[in-house]
Design an enzyme around this catalytic site. Structure first.
Site, mmCIF file in Angstrom:
data_model
loop_
_atom_site.group_PDB
_atom_site.id
_atom_site.type_symbol
_atom_site.label_atom_id
_atom_site.label_comp_id
_atom_site.label_asym_id
_atom_site.label_seq_id
_atom_site.Cartn_x
_atom_site.Cartn_y
_atom_site.Cartn_z
ATOM 1 N N GLY A 34 -14.337 7.081 -7.539
ATOM 2 C CA GLY A 34 -13.073 7.693 -7.954
ATOM 3 C C GLY A 34 -11.911 7.426 -7.020
ATOM 4 O O GLY A 34 -10.849 8.032 -7.169
ATOM 5 N N HIS A 84 -6.519 3.168 0.673
ATOM 6 C CA HIS A 84 -6.179 3.394 2.090
ATOM 7 C C HIS A 84 -6.922 4.677 2.463
ATOM 8 O O HIS A 84 -6.698 5.731 1.836
ATOM 9 C CB HIS A 84 -4.650 3.529 2.248
ATOM 10 N N HIS A 133 -4.076 0.820 8.495
ATOM 11 C CA HIS A 133 -4.612 0.564 7.157
ATOM 12 C C HIS A 133 -6.091 0.198 7.219
ATOM 13 O O HIS A 133 -6.465 -0.855 7.725
ATOM 14 C CB HIS A 133 -3.844 -0.547 6.434
ATOM 15 N N CYS A 145 0.839 -1.203 0.000
ATOM 16 C CA CYS A 145 0.000 0.000 0.000
ATOM 17 C C CYS A 145 0.881 1.263 0.000
ATOM 18 O O CYS A 145 1.756 1.414 0.850
ATOM 19 C CB CYS A 145 -0.912 -0.025 1.227
ATOM 20 N N ASP A 198 -0.614 16.388 -1.460
ATOM 21 C CA ASP A 198 -0.927 15.497 -2.581
ATOM 22 C C ASP A 198 0.122 15.680 -3.681
ATOM 23 O O ASP A 198 0.527 16.799 -3.990
ATOM 24 C CB ASP A 198 -2.329 15.806 -3.130
ATOM 25 N N HIS A 230 -8.420 8.064 3.286
ATOM 26 C CA HIS A 230 -7.796 9.394 3.363
ATOM 27 C C HIS A 230 -8.849 10.458 3.109
ATOM 28 O O HIS A 230 -9.825 10.229 2.395
ATOM 29 C CB HIS A 230 -6.637 9.536 2.369
ATOM 30 N N CYS A 255 0.676 3.242 3.280
ATOM 31 C CA CYS A 255 1.380 2.535 4.359
ATOM 32 C C CYS A 255 2.888 2.710 4.188
ATOM 33 O O CYS A 255 3.619 2.853 5.175
ATOM 34 C CB CYS A 255 1.003 1.058 4.378
ATOM 35 N N HIS A 270 -9.213 14.288 1.629
ATOM 36 C CA HIS A 270 -8.597 15.373 0.876
ATOM 37 C C HIS A 270 -9.001 16.694 1.524
ATOM 38 O O HIS A 270 -10.183 16.902 1.835
ATOM 39 C CB HIS A 270 -9.123 15.402 -0.559
ATOM 40 N N ASN A 328 -13.156 9.905 -1.123
ATOM 41 C CA ASN A 328 -13.737 9.029 -2.134
ATOM 42 C C ASN A 328 -13.803 7.622 -1.559
ATOM 43 O O ASN A 328 -12.805 7.095 -1.073
ATOM 44 C CB ASN A 328 -12.873 9.029 -3.400
#
Ligand code: 5GP
Ligand code: ZN
Length: 110
Positions: free
Chosen positions: A92, A97, A46, A4, A30, A99, A7, A101, A86
């Site tokens: 999308g 993992h 994870h 990952c 990003d 997250h 990770c 944004h 997402n």
């Protein structure tokens, strides 16, 4: 998770521009920003997506939201940012993992 990407960033096996970190959460810029400010807030544990959260993660879930607020402030965009996650390929999601944004400095719809 061995392969990952996020990770690997947590384990420092891949470089990242880290802007915030504590025991259970890391935040980094990003690599392909979609806005002038684009930061990802990521649990170190994870979890593939929000769908993987359970009652055992209630503390982590709250701390992730508080980290979003803190990272937005650290990024200088408090009071003017969008937060999104997402969930699943159909929405999308590319990195499996969990997250969040943080996006700011540009208008998004919705
Ligand atoms: P998703 O589409 O899964 O919600 O978003 C994944 C995000 O991770 C994308 O915005 C993509 O640019 C970002 N990303 C993918 N690989 C890396 C990486 O190795 N480093 C960083 N900093 N961001 C990445
Ligand atoms: Zn992972």
């Amino acid at each position: 998770m061995e392969d990952c990407i996020f990770c690997k960033i947590v384990r420092r096996e891949l470089p990242a521009d880290v802007v915030f970190e504590n025991e259970e959460i890391i935040a980094f810029k990003d690599i392909n920003p979609m806005a002038p400010t684009h930061v990802l807030v990521v649990p170190k544990k994870h979890l593939a997506s929000l769908d993987d959260l359970t009652g055992d993660d209630v503390g982590l879930a709250g701390n992730l939201l508080l980290a979003v607020k803190e990272v937005a402030a650290l990024s200088g965009v408090a009071g003017g940012y969008k937060m999104l996650s997402n969930c699943g390929e159909a929405a999308g999601q590319v990195v499996p993992h969990l997250h969040f944004h943080i996006l700011a400095g540009k208008k998004f719809v919705p």
